[in-house]
Write an enzyme that holds these catalytic residues in place. Structure first.
Site, PDB file in Angstrom:
ATOM      1  N   ARG A  82     -13.036  31.018   3.807  1.00  0.00           N
ATOM      2  CA  ARG A  82     -14.428  31.398   3.539  1.00  0.00           C
ATOM      3  C   ARG A  82     -14.506  32.896   3.223  1.00  0.00           C
ATOM      4  O   ARG A  82     -13.557  33.646   3.408  1.00  0.00           O
ATOM      5  CB  ARG A  82     -15.322  31.071   4.736  1.00  0.00           C
ATOM      6  N   TYR A 138     -13.123  45.178  17.572  1.00  0.00           N
ATOM      7  CA  TYR A 138     -12.998  45.013  16.126  1.00  0.00           C
ATOM      8  C   TYR A 138     -12.570  46.323  15.468  1.00  0.00           C
ATOM      9  O   TYR A 138     -11.670  46.346  14.621  1.00  0.00           O
ATOM     10  CB  TYR A 138     -14.338  44.541  15.557  1.00  0.00           C
ATOM     11  N   ALA A 190     -10.957  48.814  16.821  1.00  0.00           N
ATOM     12  CA  ALA A 190      -9.569  49.101  17.177  1.00  0.00           C
ATOM     13  C   ALA A 190      -8.609  48.284  16.320  1.00  0.00           C
ATOM     14  O   ALA A 190      -7.584  48.791  15.848  1.00  0.00           O
ATOM     15  CB  ALA A 190      -9.337  48.814  18.655  1.00  0.00           C
ATOM     16  N   LYS A 202      -9.109  47.016  13.309  1.00  0.00           N
ATOM     17  CA  LYS A 202      -9.138  47.414  11.900  1.00  0.00           C
ATOM     18  C   LYS A 202      -8.561  48.813  11.696  1.00  0.00           C
ATOM     19  O   LYS A 202      -7.944  49.093  10.655  1.00  0.00           O
ATOM     20  CB  LYS A 202     -10.571  47.331  11.373  1.00  0.00           C
TER      21      LYS A 202
END
Length: 240
Positions: A15, A148, A150, A152
């Site tokens: 998706r 999130y 951390a 990325k």
């Protein structure tokens, strides 16, 4: 560019951004191993060069099995896009151990597993291109998303380090950091929240999954021969 013999792996392809990337590669003639955890959504890829693999990237055995099967079927791996990712948002003081570990396991450790699994065959080929899908949140941070952010930010570090390790073998490794892109997640925002976000974007609009897919395609295409270790922002100028 002749893509007829190119083999790609795209994780999180069921998706949103991942699906758009897989579809862009397929449209260009690339054979794509479309990877995800949802078999039903994987089955929606109705393309003769799309080969679905049910993979949990947080499981190293799953990843290695997928890589071996791709090599068995096609003999090489030219392109890898690490897009698989999840969110479990909360303020740090309320964040559970599982909220933290599950996001890091998929978003960061999963990309590590995939890179580790494919890097040897790419080095033998003395060619290959890897793109890790990071996020502007990994650069600027965001309240309620320490896990999130951390994960990325970690992907950017992985990208820079791996690019230095494999450049001598002709392998290019880059990251793409999308901003606010119209996906299932962002479409859940109400109009007021959406407009607040847009006020911070110099181009005055959110992005599309195609905006990200085109950037990824450039980085993995023959047009890119000299860009490695970089983070390309696709954010309408949000992070300048």
């Amino acid at each position: 560019m002749d893509n007829r013999n190119k083999i790609a792996i795209v994780t999180g392809a069921t998706r949103g951004i991942g699906k758009a990337i897989a579809e862009r590669l397929l449209a260009a003639g690339v054979t794509v191993a479309v990877c995800g955890r949802n078999q039903k959504l994987l089955a929606e890829f109705d393309h003769p060069q799309a080969f679905p693999f049910t993979v949990d990237v947080s499981n190293p055995n799953n990843v290695d099995t997928m890589t071996k099967e791709v090599l068995k079927q096609f003999g090489r791996i030219d392109i890898v896009v690490n897009n698989a990712g999840i969110t479990k948002d909360n303020l740090l003081m309320r964040m559970t151990d599982d909220d933290w570990s599950s996001v890091l396991d998929v978003n960061l450790t999963g990309a590590f597993y995939v890179c580790r699994s494919v890097i040897r065959p790419m080095m033998k080929q003395k060619a290959g291109k890897i793109v890790n899908i990071s996020s502007v949140i990994g650069v600027m941070g965001n309240a309620g998303q320490v896990n999130y952010a951390a994960s990325k930010a970690g992907l950017i570090g992985v990208t820079k380090s791996l690019a230095k390790e494999v450049a001598s073998r002709g392998i290019l490794v880059n990251a793409v950091a999308p901003g606010y892109i119209d996906t299932d997640m962002t479409l859940m925002l109400d109009e007021k929240q959406r407009q607040q976000i847009i006020t911070h974007i110099p181009l005055g609009r959110t992005g599309s999954v195609e905006d990200v897919a085109e950037t990824v395609y450039f980085l993995v295409s023959d047009a890119n021969q000299y860009i490695t270790g970089q983070t390309m922002h696709v954010d309408g100028g949000l992070v300048i």
